[in-house]
Design an enzyme around this catalytic site. Sequence first.
Site, PDB file in Angstrom:
ATOM      1  CB  CYS A 136      -0.936  -0.014   1.209  1.00 55.66           C
ATOM      2  SG  CYS A 136      -1.952   1.471   1.336  1.00 55.66           S
ATOM      3  CB  CYS A 139      -0.489   2.467   4.022  1.00 53.54           C
ATOM      4  SG  CYS A 139      -2.051   1.873   3.381  1.00 53.54           S
ATOM      5  CG  ASP A 140       3.282   1.223   4.472  1.00 51.36           C
ATOM      6  OD1 ASP A 140       2.909   1.732   5.552  1.00 51.36           O
ATOM      7  OD2 ASP A 140       3.010   0.054   4.139  1.00 51.36           O
TER       8      ASP A 140
END
Length: 330
Positions: A136, A139-140
Site C-alpha cells: 500500500c 499507507c507507507d
Amino acid sequence: MARFETKVLIIGAGPAGYTAAIYAARANLKPVLVTGIQPGGQLTTTTGVENFPGFAEAVQGPELMDQMRQQAEHVGTGIIYDTITSVDLSQDPIVAQGDSGDVYLADTLIIATGAQAKWLGRPGEADYSGYGISACAVCDGFFYRGKEVVVIGGGNTAVEEALYLTNHASKVTLVHRRDSLRAEPIMQDRLFAHSKIDVMWNTEIVAFLGKDQPSPRLTGLRLHDRTTGTESVIAVDGAFVAIGHDPATALFRGQLDMTDDGYIKISQWSTATSRKNVWSAGDVSDDRYKQAVVAAGMGCMAALEAEKYLADRASPAANRPPVGIPQLVA
Ligand code: NDP
C-alpha cells in the site's frame, strides 16, 4: 452448539466491521460481530499507521484495531471469535453457520470481510513484509522520502502506486513480468512521461534480500530477466507489491451481485447490496480506495442503513397495504 439470534449480524473485524458495530450498538440493536480468523483484519499486519485521523503520533496497526474492538464491546457489541463457513441469504432471518458449529440467525447482515493483497510468495517476502515491503503506497510511501523504491506489477494499481510514490521517493522502478502493461493507456502515458520512473520489462522477482540485524530490513531484490535468462541483484530501500487484491467474497458467491473482479456490488453513496437486508462495507466492496478510514466510513453507513431498514420494517406503516389499493370492508 449455540444459537445466536440478532437484529444485526456483522461478519468481519476490520475498521468497517468494528465501526458498523459501534453504530449499531449505539442504536440499541445489540449487534453480534463474528471476527473471522484474522481479528483486526489487514491492519494487524501493519506497523505504524500515520493516516488514520485522531492520532498525532503514528499508532501501531494492532493497537488501533484493539482500541476499535474495545470500543465496539464497551457500547454493547457481542464479539464472537468464530469463522462463518456458510450463509443462506434467501432465508428470513438470514442463517449463518460458524466453524464452531454455532448457528447465527439475523434480521440483517453487514458484510465486512475485507480483502487481502496478493503476494508473490517469493523467498524473503514474508520476512521483510512491514520492514521495506508493502502492498500500500498511500499507507507507507511517506516512509520512503528521498529513497529508491520498486513497484511490482503492471495493472492500474501498480501504475497508480508508482505515480503516487514519486511524491516521496527519489526514484521509482516499475518491475513487470511481461513486455506490456495492462493499465489504462492514460495511466501508462503518465507513467512513461514521469522523469522519476523507470520500467524494467520482462523481469520477475526471484527473492527479496535483506538483513536481520539490528532489525529486519529489505535491502535488495534478486531478479530474473525472462528475455536473457540471466539473474541480477539490485539494491532497493523499499518494494511495493501491487499485483492485485482478493476480496473475501466466496461465502456470498451466487447470492449477491458482484463485479467481474469478485467485489460485492453496492449502490452509489450507499452500502446497499442486491438484497434488501444485506449491506457491504470496506475493502470487500471497495476496489478503489482500500483505506482504513474509508472502510470505517462505509461501516458507519452500513449500520445506519440497517437501522433504517429495521425501523421501517417495525413501524406499523410497513404492515399497512400500499396506498391506492381498495380495501374490503367487512
Ligand atoms: P490487475 O489484475 O489489473 O493487475 C495485476 C498485475 O499484476 C498484472 O499486471 C499482472 O501481470 C501482475 N501480476 C499478477 N500476478 C503476478 C505475479 N505472480 N508475478 C508478477 N506479476 C504479477 O490488478 P490491479 O490491482 O492493478 O487492478 C484490479 C482492478 O482494479 C482492475 O480492474 C483495475 O482496472 C482496477 N483499478 C482501477 C483503478 C482506477 O480506476 N483508478 C485503480 C486501481 C485498480 P500480467 O499483466 O502479466 O498478468
